[in-house]
Enzyme design. Structure first.
Site, mmCIF file in Angstrom:
data_model
loop_
_atom_site.group_PDB
_atom_site.id
_atom_site.type_symbol
_atom_site.label_atom_id
_atom_site.label_comp_id
_atom_site.label_asym_id
_atom_site.label_seq_id
_atom_site.Cartn_x
_atom_site.Cartn_y
_atom_site.Cartn_z
ATOM 1 N N SER A 146 0.873 -1.217 0.080
ATOM 2 C CA SER A 146 0.152 -0.124 0.133
ATOM 3 C C SER A 146 0.855 1.353 0.041
ATOM 4 O O SER A 146 2.174 0.843 0.282
ATOM 5 C CB SER A 146 -0.999 -0.096 1.321
ATOM 6 O OG SER A 146 -1.383 1.338 1.545
ATOM 7 N N TYR A 159 -2.883 -0.896 10.135
ATOM 8 C CA TYR A 159 -3.015 -1.028 8.503
ATOM 9 C C TYR A 159 -1.545 -0.797 8.216
ATOM 10 O O TYR A 159 -0.867 -1.554 7.270
ATOM 11 C CB TYR A 159 -4.028 -0.162 7.824
ATOM 12 C CG TYR A 159 -4.112 -0.596 6.386
ATOM 13 C CD1 TYR A 159 -4.673 -1.438 5.887
ATOM 14 C CD2 TYR A 159 -3.460 0.507 5.724
ATOM 15 C CE1 TYR A 159 -4.706 -1.863 4.548
ATOM 16 C CE2 TYR A 159 -3.665 0.018 4.173
ATOM 17 C CZ TYR A 159 -4.269 -0.839 3.720
ATOM 18 O OH TYR A 159 -4.277 -0.942 2.397
HETATM 19 P P1 NAI Z 1 -11.727 -5.068 -1.333
HETATM 20 O O1 NAI Z 1 -12.364 -5.022 0.159
HETATM 21 O O2 NAI Z 1 -12.457 -4.406 -2.489
HETATM 22 O O3 NAI Z 1 -11.349 -6.639 -1.484
HETATM 23 C C1 NAI Z 1 -10.660 -7.355 -0.531
HETATM 24 C C2 NAI Z 1 -11.009 -8.898 -0.797
HETATM 25 O O4 NAI Z 1 -10.434 -9.635 0.287
HETATM 26 C C3 NAI Z 1 -12.609 -8.812 -0.586
HETATM 27 O O5 NAI Z 1 -13.198 -9.804 -1.722
HETATM 28 C C4 NAI Z 1 -12.708 -9.844 0.640
HETATM 29 O O6 NAI Z 1 -13.711 -10.481 0.968
HETATM 30 C C5 NAI Z 1 -11.368 -10.485 0.898
HETATM 31 N N1 NAI Z 1 -10.901 -10.859 1.934
HETATM 32 C C6 NAI Z 1 -10.810 -9.883 3.318
HETATM 33 N N2 NAI Z 1 -10.546 -10.553 4.288
HETATM 34 C C7 NAI Z 1 -10.290 -11.780 3.787
HETATM 35 C C8 NAI Z 1 -9.763 -13.240 4.510
HETATM 36 N N3 NAI Z 1 -9.437 -13.061 5.646
HETATM 37 N N4 NAI Z 1 -9.565 -14.060 3.838
HETATM 38 C C9 NAI Z 1 -9.871 -14.244 2.381
HETATM 39 N N5 NAI Z 1 -10.228 -13.100 1.804
HETATM 40 C C10 NAI Z 1 -10.390 -11.969 2.334
HETATM 41 O O7 NAI Z 1 -10.298 -4.421 -0.892
HETATM 42 P P2 NAI Z 1 -9.157 -3.983 -2.282
HETATM 43 O O8 NAI Z 1 -9.209 -2.505 -2.265
HETATM 44 O O9 NAI Z 1 -9.582 -4.809 -3.445
HETATM 45 O O10 NAI Z 1 -7.795 -4.384 -1.465
HETATM 46 C C11 NAI Z 1 -7.006 -5.442 -1.884
HETATM 47 C C12 NAI Z 1 -5.770 -5.228 -1.197
HETATM 48 O O11 NAI Z 1 -5.249 -4.230 -1.868
HETATM 49 C C13 NAI Z 1 -5.591 -5.171 0.059
HETATM 50 O O12 NAI Z 1 -4.498 -6.039 0.558
HETATM 51 C C14 NAI Z 1 -5.666 -3.844 0.354
HETATM 52 O O13 NAI Z 1 -4.913 -3.388 1.751
HETATM 53 C C15 NAI Z 1 -4.575 -3.427 -0.936
HETATM 54 N N6 NAI Z 1 -4.876 -1.952 -1.336
HETATM 55 C C16 NAI Z 1 -5.876 -1.446 -1.577
HETATM 56 C C17 NAI Z 1 -5.977 0.100 -1.907
HETATM 57 C C18 NAI Z 1 -7.068 0.813 -2.437
HETATM 58 O O14 NAI Z 1 -7.141 1.924 -2.568
HETATM 59 N N7 NAI Z 1 -8.164 0.224 -2.662
HETATM 60 C C19 NAI Z 1 -4.630 0.783 -1.858
HETATM 61 C C20 NAI Z 1 -3.449 0.085 -1.490
HETATM 62 C C21 NAI Z 1 -3.420 -1.160 -1.031
#
Ligand code: NAI
Length: 255
Positions: A146, A159
């Site tokens: 991130s 985080y």
């Molecule tokens: P999101 O919330 O849209 O998707 C996350 C997915 O991970 C969801 O489908 C959820 O069900 C799944 N998930 C959560 N906890 C879980 C667990 N314990 N076991 C299995 N699956 C699990 O989030 P997004 O934005 O797609 O984030 C994905 C990655 O990218 C994360 O690691 C986040 O920290 C990182 N990230 C996101 C940013 C953003 O601006 N959206 C920026 C920088 C990093």
């Protein structure tokens, strides 16, 4: 010749948290490049649904499974299903992540443990479980960090600490497993339009304006913006690249 460098035909990828957002964007990219993909997500229903869509779109098999990456048996079962269904595991994308928005003086240790468990502990555990399979033919691990891997954040301290840890873990595994021909790298997304991004906009006052003011590209990213970097790090094109964390952030981290 050049396109072969990025060809993932015959490779097997596991994407955690791949049922939505960034993970889904990466799963789609890897599937489109030829990989057989397993999506492991808290939501089995969403994982199964998007897996069917990806299979229809790319023609390459995709399997969606329900799994909580923080539960040891479920993480082990995910890797075992990759091997039993597709014959191995070549590419692990540690994408599942959550953000708990609580100031440090108010954060409970349960909240701290929960955030670090998903974002850092599970990254190590999945990597450890996958190791034996990744050794087989030269493997790839892609960890999702991130902007908070680089910058501090008073609003999301666990985080930021966990995402900072992802960068150091990436370097350490890269060193440890170079001899086994496993490349371990991270992608550091900027501000991306996903469920988590929308949560940030709801919970962090003025976030939208801050992001736009500081991002030279002058827009939020989309999951598709990460596709090229993910394919590069998953493919033979990055065979001499290991231990690095690549920002994909519209320039946010250089301002
Ligand atoms: P999101 O919330 O849209 O998707 C996350 C997915 O991970 C969801 O489908 C959820 O069900 C799944 N998930 C959560 N906890 C879980 C667990 N314990 N076991 C299995 N699956 C699990 O989030 P997004 O934005 O797609 O984030 C994905 C990655 O990218 C994360 O690691 C986040 O920290 C990182 N990230 C996101 C940013 C953003 O601006 N959206 C920026 C920088 C990093």
């Amino acid at each position: 010749m050049t396109s072969d460098l990025f060809d993932l035909t015959g490779r097997v990828a596991l994407v955690t948290g791949g049922a939505s957002g960034i993970g889904l964007g990466i799963a789609r990219a890897l599937s489109g490049a030829g990989a057989s993909v397993v999506i492991g997500d808290l939501s089995g229903e969403a994982a199964t649904r998007v897996a069917a869509e990806l299979t229809a779109d790319s023609g390459n098999p995709t399997l969606g499974l329900e799994a909580d990456v923080t539960v040891a048996e479920e993480a082990e079962a995910l890797v075992a299903r990759c091997v039993s269904t597709f014959g191995g595991l070549d590419i692990l994308v540690n994408n599942a992540g959550i953000g708990i928005h609580v100031r440090p003086e108010e954060m409970t240790m349960e909240q701290w443990d929960k955030n670090v468990s998903v974002n850092l502990r599970a990254v190590f555990h999945l990597s450890k479980i996958a190791y034996a399979h990744l050794c087989a033919g030269g493997g790839k691990i892609i960890n999702i960090g991130s902007m908070y891997s680089i910058f501090g954040a008073g609003e999301v301290p666990a985080y930021a600490a966990s995402k900072g840890g992802v960068v150091q873990l990436t370097k350490s595994l890269a060193i440890a497993w170079a001899e086994q021909n496993i490349q371990v790298n991270a992608i550091l997304p900027g501000w991306i339009n996903t469920g988590l991004g929308a949560q940030g906009r709801r919970e962090m006052e003025g976030l939208n304006e801050r992001v736009l003011a500081r991002t030279p590209a002058n827009r939020w990213g989309e999951p598709e913006d990460l596709a090229g970097t993910a394919i590069f790090l998953a493919s033979g094109a990055s065979s001499y690249v290991t231990g690095v964390s690549i920002p994909v952030d519209g320039g946010y981290s250089v301002t």
